[in-house]
Design a protein around this motif. Structure first.
Motif, mmCIF file in Angstrom:
data_model
loop_
_atom_site.group_PDB
_atom_site.id
_atom_site.type_symbol
_atom_site.label_atom_id
_atom_site.label_comp_id
_atom_site.label_asym_id
_atom_site.label_seq_id
_atom_site.Cartn_x
_atom_site.Cartn_y
_atom_site.Cartn_z
ATOM 1 N N ILE A 173 -5.187 -3.002 3.591
ATOM 2 C CA ILE A 173 -3.835 -3.046 3.036
ATOM 3 C C ILE A 173 -3.943 -2.589 1.591
ATOM 4 C CG2 ILE A 173 -1.855 -4.505 2.476
ATOM 5 C CD1 ILE A 173 -2.940 -6.459 4.619
ATOM 6 N N PHE A 174 -3.081 -1.667 1.189
ATOM 7 C CA PHE A 174 -3.217 -1.103 -0.149
ATOM 8 C C PHE A 174 -2.247 -1.735 -1.136
ATOM 9 C CE2 PHE A 174 -5.123 1.920 2.631
ATOM 10 C CZ PHE A 174 -6.215 2.373 1.927
ATOM 11 N N GLN A 175 -2.505 -1.399 -2.397
ATOM 12 C CA GLN A 175 -1.770 -2.025 -3.494
ATOM 13 C C GLN A 175 -0.284 -1.686 -3.506
ATOM 14 O OE1 GLN A 175 -3.543 -1.280 -7.225
ATOM 15 N NE2 GLN A 175 -1.919 -2.210 -8.395
ATOM 16 N N ASP A 176 0.015 -0.387 -3.376
ATOM 17 C CA ASP A 176 1.382 0.033 -3.639
ATOM 18 C C ASP A 176 2.103 0.385 -2.341
ATOM 19 O OD1 ASP A 176 3.715 0.919 -4.611
ATOM 20 O OD2 ASP A 176 2.904 2.600 -5.738
ATOM 21 N N PRO A 177 2.944 -0.505 -1.838
ATOM 22 C CA PRO A 177 3.632 -0.209 -0.574
ATOM 23 C C PRO A 177 4.593 0.960 -0.714
ATOM 24 C CG PRO A 177 4.579 -2.160 -1.586
ATOM 25 C CD PRO A 177 3.376 -1.789 -2.404
ATOM 26 N N MET A 178 5.003 1.274 -1.976
ATOM 27 C CA MET A 178 5.943 2.370 -2.166
ATOM 28 C C MET A 178 5.296 3.708 -1.821
ATOM 29 S SD MET A 178 8.257 0.456 -2.889
ATOM 30 C CE MET A 178 9.802 0.868 -3.657
ATOM 31 N N SER A 179 4.005 3.836 -2.051
ATOM 32 C CA SER A 179 3.366 5.130 -1.797
ATOM 33 C C SER A 179 2.428 5.086 -0.594
ATOM 34 C CB SER A 179 2.604 5.587 -3.046
ATOM 35 O OG SER A 179 1.615 4.646 -3.362
ATOM 36 N N SER A 180 2.341 3.935 0.062
ATOM 37 C CA SER A 180 1.392 3.832 1.176
ATOM 38 C C SER A 180 1.963 4.338 2.486
ATOM 39 C CB SER A 180 0.947 2.379 1.363
ATOM 40 O OG SER A 180 0.239 1.950 0.247
ATOM 41 N N LEU A 181 3.267 4.499 2.547
ATOM 42 C CA LEU A 181 3.875 5.007 3.770
ATOM 43 C C LEU A 181 4.294 6.453 3.542
ATOM 44 C CD1 LEU A 181 5.954 1.857 4.681
ATOM 45 C CD2 LEU A 181 4.183 2.856 6.102
ATOM 46 N N ASN A 182 4.057 7.272 4.557
ATOM 47 C CA ASN A 182 4.397 8.688 4.452
ATOM 48 C C ASN A 182 5.916 8.862 4.413
ATOM 49 O OD1 ASN A 182 4.762 11.451 4.862
ATOM 50 N ND2 ASN A 182 2.873 11.590 6.036
ATOM 51 N N PRO A 183 6.445 9.483 3.345
ATOM 52 C CA PRO A 183 7.899 9.541 3.162
ATOM 53 C C PRO A 183 8.638 10.354 4.217
ATOM 54 C CG PRO A 183 6.784 10.874 1.514
ATOM 55 C CD PRO A 183 5.730 10.082 2.213
ATOM 56 N N VAL A 184 7.967 11.250 4.895
ATOM 57 C CA VAL A 184 8.710 12.107 5.823
ATOM 58 C C VAL A 184 8.542 11.703 7.289
ATOM 59 C CG1 VAL A 184 8.668 14.070 4.265
ATOM 60 C CG2 VAL A 184 6.883 13.843 5.988
ATOM 61 N N LEU A 185 7.892 10.576 7.527
ATOM 62 C CA LEU A 185 7.743 10.130 8.920
ATOM 63 C C LEU A 185 8.451 8.786 9.097
ATOM 64 C CD1 LEU A 185 3.955 10.936 9.493
ATOM 65 C CD2 LEU A 185 5.908 12.314 10.144
ATOM 66 N N THR A 186 8.967 8.554 10.299
ATOM 67 C CA THR A 186 9.634 7.277 10.537
ATOM 68 C C THR A 186 8.590 6.163 10.644
ATOM 69 O OG1 THR A 186 9.522 7.610 12.903
ATOM 70 C CG2 THR A 186 11.550 8.302 11.820
ATOM 71 N N ILE A 187 9.071 4.925 10.447
ATOM 72 C CA ILE A 187 8.183 3.778 10.587
ATOM 73 C C ILE A 187 7.570 3.764 11.983
ATOM 74 C CG2 ILE A 187 8.074 1.255 10.481
ATOM 75 C CD1 ILE A 187 8.720 2.629 7.802
ATOM 76 N N ARG A 188 8.353 4.147 12.976
ATOM 77 C CA ARG A 188 7.859 4.149 14.354
ATOM 78 C C ARG A 188 6.605 5.021 14.469
ATOM 79 N NH1 ARG A 188 12.180 5.006 16.878
ATOM 80 N NH2 ARG A 188 12.428 3.011 17.938
ATOM 81 N N THR A 189 6.718 6.267 13.980
ATOM 82 C CA THR A 189 5.577 7.181 14.068
ATOM 83 C C THR A 189 4.354 6.576 13.400
ATOM 84 O OG1 THR A 189 7.211 8.903 13.757
ATOM 85 C CG2 THR A 189 4.919 9.575 13.683
ATOM 86 N N GLN A 190 4.596 5.969 12.244
ATOM 87 C CA GLN A 190 3.453 5.495 11.467
ATOM 88 C C GLN A 190 2.852 4.226 12.047
ATOM 89 O OE1 GLN A 190 3.734 6.139 7.192
ATOM 90 N NE2 GLN A 190 5.830 6.811 7.472
ATOM 91 N N MET A 191 3.640 3.474 12.825
ATOM 92 C CA MET A 191 3.078 2.295 13.473
ATOM 93 C C MET A 191 2.428 2.663 14.795
ATOM 94 S SD MET A 191 5.599 -0.892 12.807
ATOM 95 C CE MET A 191 4.362 -2.016 13.443
ATOM 96 N N LYS A 192 3.111 3.546 15.522
ATOM 97 C CA LYS A 192 2.637 3.908 16.858
ATOM 98 C C LYS A 192 1.246 4.519 16.835
ATOM 99 C CE LYS A 192 5.200 6.633 19.326
ATOM 100 N NZ LYS A 192 6.367 7.503 19.634
ATOM 101 N N GLU A 193 1.016 5.359 15.822
ATOM 102 C CA GLU A 193 -0.203 6.172 15.886
ATOM 103 C C GLU A 193 -1.469 5.337 15.897
ATOM 104 O OE1 GLU A 193 0.141 8.875 12.681
ATOM 105 O OE2 GLU A 193 -0.024 7.346 11.133
ATOM 106 N N ILE A 194 -1.450 4.210 15.176
ATOM 107 C CA ILE A 194 -2.675 3.419 15.140
ATOM 108 C C ILE A 194 -2.963 2.825 16.519
ATOM 109 C CG2 ILE A 194 -1.571 1.250 14.369
ATOM 110 C CD1 ILE A 194 -4.114 0.912 12.581
ATOM 111 N N LEU A 195 -1.901 2.442 17.254
ATOM 112 C CA LEU A 195 -2.098 1.903 18.603
ATOM 113 C C LEU A 195 -2.498 3.009 19.575
ATOM 114 C CD1 LEU A 195 0.990 -0.432 18.494
ATOM 115 C CD2 LEU A 195 -1.378 -1.191 18.713
#
Lengths: 311, 303, 332
Positions: C98-120
């Protein structure tokens, strides 16, 4: 709703730009000392008067201006001063398709090769791939197109004989001029993509993507490249502009009967209505294209929503 | 080896001296030290100096002038007598290329300077006052920006007639919008920062805040942009020469020489080669230097 | 009972090669984590605590960073020697971060779904439907309301606290054995900080995941950890159980850190203590003990030779004060 107001605003803006450009070109054309019919061999006064009457040049300037504007709104750019049988509209209709084909091919070359070279450079920073592409890119932005055109014509066309040196007609004729036109934007895109990629690869979300255990291929394609390419969309407007203006030289050198070559020869000829008409035509085209680019950008990048821009 | 005396307390004075810190560098020193690390940029810088010397001092060392016509010795290939050969009027190409350099470099420098002055003042005022003034001034910039610069330059040159002064005017009047945008963007962010507010609180006038506190902080991006503008201006001049709107005979810029050379490309390629070589080398050098400056002075890349 | 070891870091050295010289960010770190244990790493900024976390997952950007020495043992394997492919199976799956800055830890151009799904998608054999259901249950676990809506949103539409919850959800998605949390609360509002700590503690109790908590905030450590490693200039200066550390700090630096925490309970108006001087320059480190220029107990030897980590009454400390050869040894 928000989209509609945005579109209307943008449209009004475009109209203002076009009218400004038209007015400026008109003022400029009329600021020329001596007028358009001052030639080396003066015309007999009767003939001159006759011609001036035909083109309304004997009327007050303000009348001419409104006349020109009225025609412009009806998309009528008027007749050519030099070749009386031709209207500027005819010339554009005849010559522009050739320039458009050439320009389109050049833009495709620039985008594909530019993005590829930039991405590869960013993936191997400071290795030979990077050095090679970035050196080529520096050459690309440093060599003026007319020198590159002459060089390609002389070496690849004349000495090696791989492609026809000049003219228009077959796909082989497109290769050298299209490549010349593509060189500068291609180099620019490659440099931009490389910088963007390196910046993106330093972002936290790339670190997160790697920490998720995603294969590097996915990290790059899904997480990095999209973010790096997005800004290039905003470059599409200037890209098209650079290809158009580049076509003035390239078409002249390669003897391609397009609008660019015609524009240059009308500058030599001081064919003012053609110069004005073509300038306005190019401006409308570019402003319109930029408009499309703006709209498409809002669809591609979720961070930019039209609603936000308005308030 | 380790004995009790080593466990005696350390005198405090010894500590003061021990605390080492790196010397802090000011903006220019810091940038310069970064620039020096960049080999390509330094090569660019040295090449620019060499090219400038070649153009400025060169003509004094060559026994010909740019207008010496010798119809008995036309189209000579490069030789010991005429290093770069002679042209269709028997003029020495070497000295003409040197003179061309003077003209092309002058065009680059003067046009960039005009752009710098207009752009900085316009962008500075627009960014500093903001609000309605900014809105209005930027609308004008937007309109100019949406027209290809080259078209504006061509139109102006058609009216103004070819000539060196008119090239300055045409380039100067059309190219400043980019600079104005850069400066405005910088000022917009800078004026919100504490030092600007502090200066204002201490009673500085608008003019003082803008020129003494804000503009000096935009020097990095401005330097980069000017460095990249010079080759652009040289390129535009060459372009104008090619379509017959450049400087007029017997003077000749590199652009004029090159476009004359293009017409004789099949018979006498050297007439194109030399001016073309110098144009490319100059553009390349400025681009090298500009890239290095951007890396050295761009605060975003600092760590 | 012999403690089982989950992760053992041995003599880790990480450097960054910069224009101004080699930055020795980590200079020989060794420690162990047992399953289910929560360890805190504290220290000032630039002491190498984040670099240690990134080194464990081999996420140090190279160039300029480079792990020059040491080994990281995980299930009898040295993570620094395994091939790249095997890494992918560890990252996100066995060890997540888990990283320090949640503002920059998520890719701005992808939905939360994409970013959660991929790890699974990459670490489990689940079908698309199962993955979707799992995402929703994960969001529920991190106490996000309306998970279905959130999945279709983009990061910029969410608050910092929400984003950090999502980062935690991603981190626990594959039931890792170890979570490295690098300053997970620093950039959040104080009220949200407490919620995050609460959430992490809750997850830890339920799943028995080991957590390596990197922070400069001693209060966070006190609330969560069993053991604390105090970092200074890329080395561990004290390694101690949490209660001992707070009751009797051994290293002068630790003492300083504890004194620098404001307490509401102190009645007299004594000023808040600070540690004099500034953190050392990692390119030109002081000779001897790196802390000696700021240490109120500095001795002659401290400027000459660097102390090693030694066991003192079941705790570990790197300080000459506790050396058996020191005649005036602080023997407490």
């Amino acid at each position: 709703m928000a989209l509609a107001t945005y579109l209307i605003r943008k449209f009004i803006y475009i109209v203002i730009v076009v009218l400004t450009v038209a007015t400026l070109t008109f003022i400029m054309a009329h600021a020329i000392p001596g007028g358009p019919f001052t030639r080396e061999k003066p015309l007999p006064p009767a003939v001159k008067k006759n011609i001036e009457a035909r083109y309304n040049l004997d009327k007050p300037v303000l009348f001419q201006y409104f006349d020109y504007m009225k025609n412009l709104i009806r998309l009528d750019l008027g007749p050519s001063f030099r070749y009386e049988a031709l209207t500027v509209n005819d010339i554009i209709r005849q010559k522009f398709p050739i320039s458009a084909v050439l320009g389109f091919v050049a833009i495709i070359i620039a985008l594909i090769l530019g993005i590829a070279a930039g991405t590869i450079s960013a993936l191997y920073p400071h290795r030979w791939q990077d050095s090679l592409f970035m050196f080529l890119a520096l050459l690309g932005v440093s060599i003026p197109s007319f020198i590159l055109a002459t060089f390609l014509m002389y070496v690849v066309g004349f000495k090696l004989g791989w492609f026809p040196v000049a003219g228009w007609g077959s796909p082989a004729h497109i290769v050298l001029p299209a490549f010349t036109l593509a060189a500068y934007p291609m180099a620019f895109i490659a440099k931009t993509i490389r910088t963007n990629m390196l910046e993106v690869l330093n972002q936290d979300y790339i670190k997160v993507a790697r920490a998720k255990g995603l294969p590097e291929r996915i990290v790059l394609t899904r997480h990095a490249i999209k973010n790096a390419i997005l800004p290039v969309i905003t470059y599409l407007g200037p890209l098209v502009a650079s290809v158009f203006t580049g076509s003035f030289l390239v078409e002249s050198i390669f003897a391609i009967p397009g609008l660019g070559k015609y524009f240059v020869s009308s500058i030599y000829d001081r064919d003012y209505t053609v110069i004005m008409g073509v300038t306005i035509f190019y401006c409308v085209l570019l402003v319109g294209l930029n408009f499309l680019v703006d709209i498409s950008y809002t669809f591609v990048d979720p961070r930019i929503r039209i609603v936000k821009q308005n308030d | 080896m380790i004995n009790d005396s080593l466990f005696a307390p350390l005198p405090k004075e010894a500590l003061q001296k021990k605390e080492k810190t790196r010397p802090s560098l000011n903006f220019w020193q810091d940038g310069w030290s970064r620039l020096k690390q960049n080999k390509m940029s330094m090569i660019g810088l040295y090449l620019i100096i060499l090219i400038a010397l070649f153009s400025i001092i060169g003509p004094f060392l060559v026994p010909y002038t740019y207008q010496n016509i010798d119809l008995a010795r036309t189209f000579l290939n490069p030789s010991w007598q005429h290093w770069f050969g002679t042209d269709e009027l028997g003029r020495d190409v070497l000295v003409r290329v040197m003179w061309g350099g003077r003209i092309s470099l002058t065009v680059g420098l003067v046009a960039s300077f005009i752009n710098l002055v207009i752009g900085v003042i316009y962008g500075g005022i627009s960014g500093y006052f903001g609000g309605k003034i900014d809105e209005f001034m930027m609308r004008i910039v937007d309109i100019i920006y949406s027209i290809p610069i080259l078209l504006i330059v061509i139109l102006l040159m058609v009216i103004l007639k070819p000539g060196l002064t008119n090239i300055f005017i045409a380039l100067g009047l059309s190219y400043w919008v980019g600079m104005a945008r850069i400066v405005r963007g910088q000022i917009l962010t800078l004026k919100e920062q504490e030092f600007a507010l502090a200066a204002k609180m201490l009673g500085a006038t608008n003019r003082q805040v803008l020129f003494k506190h804000l503009l000096p902080n935009t020097i990095g991006p401005i330097t980069v942009s000017v460095t990249l503008m010079i080759p652009n201006a040289i390129f535009f001049e060459a372009f104008l020469s090619f379509i017959g709107l450049g400087v007029s005979a017997p003077m000749a810029s590199w652009g004029v020489l090159a476009s004359d050379g293009i017409r004789a490309i099949n018979a006498y390629p050297f007439l194109l080669f030399f001016p073309a070589f110098f144009i490319c080398l100059t553009m390349l050098s400025f681009n090298f230097l500009g890239d290095g400056l951007r890396d050295a002075f761009d605060p975003r890349l600092r760590k | 009972m012999t403690k089982q070891t989950l992760l053992r870091v041995e003599n880790l050295h990480t450097e960054f090669r910069t224009l101004f010289g080699v930055v020795k960010a980590v200079r020989g770190i060794s420690f162990e984590i047992s399953p289910g244990e929560t360890i805190g790493i504290v220290g000032e900024s630039g002491c190498g605590k984040s670099v240690t976390g990134l080194s464990i997952l081999n996420l140090i950007p190279n160039p300029p960073g480079l792990i020059t020495q040491g080994s990281i043992w995980w299930e009898k394997e040295d993570l620094l020697k395994i091939p790249r492919k095997q890494w992918l199976d560890i990252r996100g799956n066995k060890i997540s971060m888990i990283f320090q800055d949640p503002m920059s830890s998520l890719n701005p151009v992808l939905t939360i779904r994409t970013q959660m799904k991929e790890i699974l998608q990459y670490h489990t054999q689940k079908t698309a439907v199962e993955i979707e259901a799992e995402c929703i249950s994960l969001l529920n676990k991190v106490r996000i309301r309306k998970p279905k809506e959130v999945l279709s949103q983009y990061p910029h539409q969410l608050s910092g606290g929400m984003r950090q919850r999502i980062m935690i959800a991603i981190a626990i998605a594959c039931h890792p054995d170890l979570i490295i949390a690098d300053e997970p609360t620093t950039s959040l509002d104080v009220t949200v900080q407490a919620q995050m700590i609460d959430l992490l503690r809750d997850i830890q109790v339920r799943t028995n995941t080991a957590i390596l908590l990197i922070t400069h905030n001693l209060a966070v450590v006190a609330g969560m950890c069993q053991r604390v490693l105090v970092f200074y200039a890329g080395k561990i200066v004290e390694d101690s159980a949490i209660d001992d550390l707070f009751a009797h700090p051994l290293h002068p630096y630790t003492m300083g850190l504890l004194k620098a925490v404001p307490r509401l309970t102190s009645l007299d108006e004594e000023p808040l203590a600070t540690i004099p001087g500034s953190p050392p320059d990692l390119i030109a480190l002081p000779t001897g003990c790196t802390f000696h220029p700021r240490c109120q107990f500095a001795m002659q030897i401290c400027a000459i030779e660097e102390p090693t980590l030694q066991t003192v009454k079941g705790r570990k400390v790197a300080c000459w004060l506790y050396d058996p050869r020191n005649p005036g040894r602080l023997a407490e």
